[in-house]
Design a protein around this motif. Structure first.
Motif, mmCIF file in Angstrom:
data_model
loop_
_atom_site.group_PDB
_atom_site.id
_atom_site.type_symbol
_atom_site.label_atom_id
_atom_site.label_comp_id
_atom_site.label_asym_id
_atom_site.label_seq_id
_atom_site.Cartn_x
_atom_site.Cartn_y
_atom_site.Cartn_z
ATOM 1 N N GLU A 95 -13.501 -6.321 29.649
ATOM 2 C CA GLU A 95 -12.381 -6.614 30.540
ATOM 3 C C GLU A 95 -12.923 -6.452 31.948
ATOM 4 O O GLU A 95 -13.651 -5.496 32.223
ATOM 5 C CB GLU A 95 -11.239 -5.610 30.363
ATOM 6 N N ARG B 153 -6.801 -9.154 34.820
ATOM 7 C CA ARG B 153 -8.161 -9.028 34.307
ATOM 8 C C ARG B 153 -8.490 -10.197 33.389
ATOM 9 O O ARG B 153 -7.616 -10.731 32.714
ATOM 10 C CB ARG B 153 -8.323 -7.743 33.490
ATOM 11 N N ALA C 83 -10.366 -11.041 29.961
ATOM 12 C CA ALA C 83 -10.746 -10.329 28.732
ATOM 13 C C ALA C 83 -11.477 -11.315 27.826
ATOM 14 O O ALA C 83 -11.018 -12.441 27.626
ATOM 15 C CB ALA C 83 -9.505 -9.780 28.029
ATOM 16 N N THR D 206 -5.311 -11.085 31.297
ATOM 17 C CA THR D 206 -4.266 -10.083 31.105
ATOM 18 C C THR D 206 -3.529 -9.888 32.425
ATOM 19 O O THR D 206 -4.140 -9.935 33.499
ATOM 20 C CB THR D 206 -4.820 -8.732 30.618
ATOM 21 N N GLY E 299 -0.900 -7.091 34.025
ATOM 22 C CA GLY E 299 -0.129 -5.854 33.931
ATOM 23 C C GLY E 299 1.181 -6.037 34.672
ATOM 24 O O GLY E 299 1.191 -6.270 35.872
ATOM 25 N N GLY F 269 2.047 -5.166 29.637
ATOM 26 C CA GLY F 269 1.793 -6.490 30.164
ATOM 27 C C GLY F 269 1.656 -7.543 29.088
ATOM 28 O O GLY F 269 2.045 -7.337 27.928
ATOM 29 N N LEU F 270 1.095 -8.688 29.484
ATOM 30 C CA LEU F 270 0.886 -9.829 28.587
ATOM 31 C C LEU F 270 -0.554 -10.305 28.696
ATOM 32 O O LEU F 270 -1.145 -10.258 29.779
ATOM 33 C CB LEU F 270 1.801 -10.994 28.963
ATOM 34 N N MET F 271 -1.077 -10.783 27.580
ATOM 35 C CA MET F 271 -2.389 -11.425 27.548
ATOM 36 C C MET F 271 -2.173 -12.868 27.115
ATOM 37 O O MET F 271 -1.518 -13.118 26.104
ATOM 38 C CB MET F 271 -3.323 -10.727 26.568
ATOM 39 N N PHE G 9 1.080 -6.310 25.404
ATOM 40 C CA PHE G 9 0.194 -5.178 25.159
ATOM 41 C C PHE G 9 0.635 -3.955 25.944
ATOM 42 O O PHE G 9 1.404 -4.053 26.899
ATOM 43 C CB PHE G 9 -1.266 -5.525 25.515
ATOM 44 N N ASN H 231 -6.102 0.078 24.290
ATOM 45 C CA ASN H 231 -5.175 -1.053 24.313
ATOM 46 C C ASN H 231 -4.483 -1.136 22.969
ATOM 47 O O ASN H 231 -5.130 -1.015 21.930
ATOM 48 C CB ASN H 231 -5.917 -2.382 24.534
ATOM 49 N N GLY I 269 -2.169 -3.991 21.192
ATOM 50 C CA GLY I 269 -1.607 -5.331 21.315
ATOM 51 C C GLY I 269 -0.714 -5.647 20.132
ATOM 52 O O GLY I 269 -0.991 -5.234 19.004
#
Length: 141
Positions: A48, A55, A57, A75, A77, A87-89, A107, A118, A120
């Motif tokens: 990451e 970020r 990843a 990602t 946050g 947050g979401l990825m 996540f 992490n 998820g």
């Protein structure tokens, strides 16, 4: 395929802000709430890189169907409460039904000065939860 993912990740990493952190991420396990004969020891390695909010990843792991999977995503946050970030990825992953499956995964991340984790939650295509995945990560200085 792996070389393409690594190349894209490196390209994206160089376009991020100068003040950024890099984490070495180890994928370790998953849990499938619906049961079934799944691989729940999903060992893998990734990175990451970015700031506190956004970020890149990228990495690989042995998926729930005992196949190699590679992922690349961004990602975001969205909410931070102390050391816990929600947050979401968004991105893509290989090794499942399609060549590259799109991913939008909520996540939760807990980050200390050197170690973090992490968690998820991959939603099922037809609703519910497909899998909950765990990663342990280490800040690279």
């Amino acid at each position: 395929m792996f070389a393409l993912i690594v190349g894209l990740a490196l390209g994206l990493l160089t376009s991020l802000p100068v003040k950024a952190d890099t984490w070495i991420v180890t994928t370790v396990a998953s849990y499938h709430p619906g049961g079934g004969d799944y691989n729940e020891k999903n060992l893998g390695l990734g990175l990451e890189h970015g700031g506190d909010r956004f970020r890149i990843a990228a990495g690989g792991y042995r998926n729930s169907f005992y196949r190699d999977s590679y992922y690349l995503g961004l990602t975001a946050g969205l909410l931070k409460l102390g050391k816990v970030k929600f947050g979401l990825m968004a991105g893509g992953v290989t090794g499942y039904e399609d060549t590259v499956e799109p991913v939008l995964m909520p996540f939760m991340a807990i980050e200390g000065k050197q170690v973090g984790a992490n968690l998820g939650i991959m939603p099922a295509k037809d609703g519910g939860v497909t899998v909950i995945g765990l990663q342990i990560k280490f800040r690279w200085k």
